[in-house]
Design an enzyme around this catalytic site. Sequence first.
Site, PDB file in Angstrom:
ATOM      1  N   ASP A  98     103.617 -57.426 -39.308  1.00 15.69           N
ATOM      2  CA  ASP A  98     103.205 -57.488 -37.902  1.00 15.69           C
ATOM      3  C   ASP A  98     103.083 -58.998 -37.624  1.00 15.69           C
ATOM      4  OD1 ASP A  98     102.109 -55.581 -35.613  1.00 15.69           O
ATOM      5  OD2 ASP A  98     100.740 -57.270 -35.640  1.00 15.69           O
ATOM      6  N   LYS A 112      96.552 -49.593 -40.080  1.00 18.63           N
ATOM      7  CA  LYS A 112      96.833 -51.000 -39.772  1.00 18.63           C
ATOM      8  C   LYS A 112      95.902 -51.853 -40.612  1.00 18.63           C
ATOM      9  CE  LYS A 112      99.461 -53.358 -36.917  1.00 18.63           C
ATOM     10  NZ  LYS A 112     100.729 -52.930 -36.264  1.00 18.63           N
TER      11      LYS A 112
HETATM   12  P1  NDP Z   1     105.552 -62.721 -35.080  1.00 22.28           P
HETATM   13  O1  NDP Z   1     104.436 -63.256 -35.878  1.00 22.28           O
HETATM   14  O2  NDP Z   1     106.927 -62.753 -35.623  1.00 22.28           O
HETATM   15  O3  NDP Z   1     105.586 -63.423 -33.652  1.00 22.28           O
HETATM   16  C1  NDP Z   1     104.475 -63.378 -32.805  1.00 22.28           C
HETATM   17  C2  NDP Z   1     104.801 -64.162 -31.548  1.00 22.28           C
HETATM   18  O4  NDP Z   1     103.764 -63.946 -30.598  1.00 22.28           O
HETATM   19  C3  NDP Z   1     104.834 -65.659 -31.789  1.00 22.28           C
HETATM   20  O5  NDP Z   1     105.706 -66.246 -30.872  1.00 22.28           O
HETATM   21  C4  NDP Z   1     103.384 -66.045 -31.519  1.00 22.28           C
HETATM   22  O6  NDP Z   1     103.212 -67.399 -31.158  1.00 22.28           O
HETATM   23  C5  NDP Z   1     103.056 -65.157 -30.353  1.00 22.28           C
HETATM   24  N1  NDP Z   1     101.617 -64.903 -30.328  1.00 22.28           N
HETATM   25  C6  NDP Z   1     100.872 -64.365 -31.321  1.00 22.28           C
HETATM   26  N2  NDP Z   1      99.582 -64.312 -30.981  1.00 22.28           N
HETATM   27  C7  NDP Z   1      99.519 -64.838 -29.751  1.00 22.28           C
HETATM   28  C8  NDP Z   1      98.451 -65.060 -28.863  1.00 22.28           C
HETATM   29  N3  NDP Z   1      97.200 -64.743 -29.185  1.00 22.28           N
HETATM   30  N4  NDP Z   1      98.757 -65.595 -27.653  1.00 22.28           N
HETATM   31  C9  NDP Z   1     100.042 -65.920 -27.334  1.00 22.28           C
HETATM   32  N5  NDP Z   1     101.095 -65.737 -28.149  1.00 22.28           N
HETATM   33  C10 NDP Z   1     100.830 -65.210 -29.324  1.00 22.28           C
HETATM   34  O7  NDP Z   1     105.122 -61.224 -34.714  1.00 22.28           O
HETATM   35  P2  NDP Z   1     106.013 -60.013 -34.188  1.00 22.28           P
HETATM   36  O8  NDP Z   1     107.145 -60.521 -33.355  1.00 22.28           O
HETATM   37  O9  NDP Z   1     106.295 -59.143 -35.332  1.00 22.28           O
HETATM   38  O10 NDP Z   1     104.968 -59.247 -33.272  1.00 22.28           O
HETATM   39  C11 NDP Z   1     104.889 -59.425 -31.858  1.00 22.28           C
HETATM   40  C12 NDP Z   1     104.222 -58.215 -31.225  1.00 22.28           C
HETATM   41  O11 NDP Z   1     105.004 -57.052 -31.498  1.00 22.28           O
HETATM   42  C13 NDP Z   1     102.815 -57.882 -31.740  1.00 22.28           C
HETATM   43  O12 NDP Z   1     102.060 -57.341 -30.675  1.00 22.28           O
HETATM   44  C14 NDP Z   1     103.080 -56.787 -32.776  1.00 22.28           C
HETATM   45  O13 NDP Z   1     101.935 -55.964 -32.961  1.00 22.28           O
HETATM   46  C15 NDP Z   1     104.200 -56.029 -32.079  1.00 22.28           C
HETATM   47  N6  NDP Z   1     105.025 -55.185 -32.938  1.00 22.28           N
HETATM   48  C16 NDP Z   1     105.683 -55.706 -34.025  1.00 22.28           C
HETATM   49  C17 NDP Z   1     106.483 -54.897 -34.792  1.00 22.28           C
HETATM   50  C18 NDP Z   1     107.286 -55.422 -35.923  1.00 22.28           C
HETATM   51  O14 NDP Z   1     108.076 -54.651 -36.484  1.00 22.28           O
HETATM   52  N7  NDP Z   1     107.175 -56.682 -36.296  1.00 22.28           N
HETATM   53  C19 NDP Z   1     106.594 -53.453 -34.514  1.00 22.28           C
HETATM   54  C20 NDP Z   1     105.935 -53.027 -33.310  1.00 22.28           C
HETATM   55  C21 NDP Z   1     105.172 -53.875 -32.578  1.00 22.28           C
HETATM   56  P3  NDP Z   1     102.632 -68.432 -32.235  1.00 22.28           P
HETATM   57  O15 NDP Z   1     103.802 -68.825 -33.078  1.00 22.28           O
HETATM   58  O16 NDP Z   1     102.070 -69.542 -31.426  1.00 22.28           O
HETATM   59  O17 NDP Z   1     101.575 -67.692 -33.009  1.00 22.28           O
HETATM   60  O1  2IT Z   2     103.101 -52.091 -34.723  1.00 21.24           O
HETATM   61  C1  2IT Z   2     103.994 -51.629 -35.477  1.00 21.24           C
HETATM   62  O2  2IT Z   2     104.544 -50.560 -35.263  1.00 21.24           O
HETATM   63  C2  2IT Z   2     104.401 -52.459 -36.628  1.00 21.24           C
HETATM   64  N1  2IT Z   2     103.916 -53.570 -36.791  1.00 21.24           N
HETATM   65  C3  2IT Z   2     105.396 -51.928 -37.614  1.00 21.24           C
HETATM   66  C4  2IT Z   2     104.736 -51.006 -38.587  1.00 21.24           C
HETATM   67  C5  2IT Z   2     105.612 -50.544 -39.736  1.00 21.24           C
HETATM   68  O3  2IT Z   2     105.055 -49.848 -40.582  1.00 21.24           O
HETATM   69  O4  2IT Z   2     106.790 -50.850 -39.773  1.00 21.24           O
END
Ligand code: NDP
Ligand code: 2IT
Length: 449
Positions: A162, A122
């Site tokens: 992420d 990561k």
């Molecule tokens: P994005 O950046 O697309 O969206 C993040 C969302 O979470 C936004 O709505 C953001 O709000 C909110 N957020 C972020 N930080 C905080 C915080 N400290 N408190 C409250 N809200 C918060 O990210 P993703 O949708 O990709 O990721 C969301 C979660 O999913 C994370 O935990 C990530 O690790 C996990 N994840 C993502 C994957 C992927 O493929 N993208 C895969 C597996 C897990 P704001 O706009 O205000 O920042």
């Molecule tokens: O937390 C996760 O699994 C991710 N942000 C996706 C990682 C990836 O390599 O697609």
Amino acid sequence: MVDIVQVIKDRDPNEREFHQAVGEVMESVAPVIEQHPEYRRARIIERIVEPDRVIMFRVPWVDDKGDVQVNRGFRVEMNNAIGPYKGGLRFHPSVNLSILKFLGFEQVFKNALTTLPMGGGKGGSDFDPKGKSDNEVMRFCQSFMAELFRYIGPNTDVPAGDIGVGAREIGYLFGMYKKLTNEFTGVLTGKSVNWGGSLMRPEATGYGSVYFAAEMLNSRNQTLEGKVCLVSGSGNVAQFTTEKLIELGAKVVTLSDSSGSIYDEEGIDREKLEFVKILKNIRRGRIGEYVDIYPNAVYTAITPEMEYNPLWDHRADCAFPSATQNEINGKDAQNLVNNGVALISEGANMPTAPEGVDIFMDNGILYGPGKAANAGGVSVSGLEMTQNSMRLSWTREEVDNRLQMIMRSIHKTCTEAAEQYGKPGNYVAGANIAGFIKVVNAMLDHGVV
Ligand code: NDP
Ligand code: 2IT
């Protein structure tokens, strides 16, 4: 058995999130270690909590005013026992070594569950993309890659997105990698489809989290149809979780961002979701603007003094935390249970604090932990790597079928491992044990390295 959590607390007292992630895994795998003296002899536990390598670097860039800005960049290469390091990059002001070590550690076991050959890593930066122009984001990404490119490669370490890293950032990062190395390779995943990306990668985490929820419900002869669902976040994972839930006949009533949440009792339908996608992905606005267009919905701001998050205090059947770590504390978990929520599928990584996990367990909730429930994203990243290696691209249907198969397989693996170790129905134990066994057996095969 060595108290490894105490060891890492003594060594790095400030890494709270990392202690939490290690503590949870170690609690689950204690019975496995008990039965395997060879793991103890090979000091597997001491080795698995120490990253293979941590890379930390300065990221200087010039903002639109011509002022020099300095951020910190990281890549934690946690473990490559079963494949090249694989895992996302997070750009968020809260990013530090503790958060990236926790995410890298989780990623190792998550990736082991996917059936694909991927190790765990990561990275990211404390850079905040909010309020930055496209040019500023581009210059930052170029400076970040100008250092990171030395350490990554399609057979070494393959980053992805992420929080704060989506298609735009992956584009700028890839462009710089290509320029520096003069190679067009699958060094990043989450690429756009017309230059090497996989169809369904943007959808994969959210869709996968819903597929996992459907599998959990199926174990109790239920479906998602008609279920009222709470979703947090409004980014990539939240949007596609909502999309799939709507498709399967569920009703999503909440979304949020770090400023607050909206509650729409009538349900967020396809048209409203389209508005959210444009708001968040193109206009880069705030979720509060939803109530300007849909005035029957209610917006509640969140402040740091609040003891609980109002988002989790609505009557519902299922919850899909899809924002960030520790967004459900003990009080939130109790509110969810009191409001009738019987299923949690974690789209985010470690969104539930340990007190909350205990409450879900004590109440017999169907609880899918992040490393199982959100593994769809990295799984389709793995499929993107496969397609890149073969220099071809699969149809949407082909990728979706494989994603569904993988999520079913993860569910089955977790269920069987939990049963084998006397914890039937406990997906936390099942995911941790199954992921752990696969990785540590590979480490044993490789000797002390
Ligand atoms: P994005 O950046 O697309 O969206 C993040 C969302 O979470 C936004 O709505 C953001 O709000 C909110 N957020 C972020 N930080 C905080 C915080 N400290 N408190 C409250 N809200 C918060 O990210 P993703 O949708 O990709 O990721 C969301 C979660 O999913 C994370 O935990 C990530 O690790 C996990 N994840 C993502 C994957 C992927 O493929 N993208 C895969 C597996 C897990 P704001 O706009 O205000 O920042
Ligand atoms: O937390 C996760 O699994 C991710 N942000 C996706 C990682 C990836 O390599 O697609």
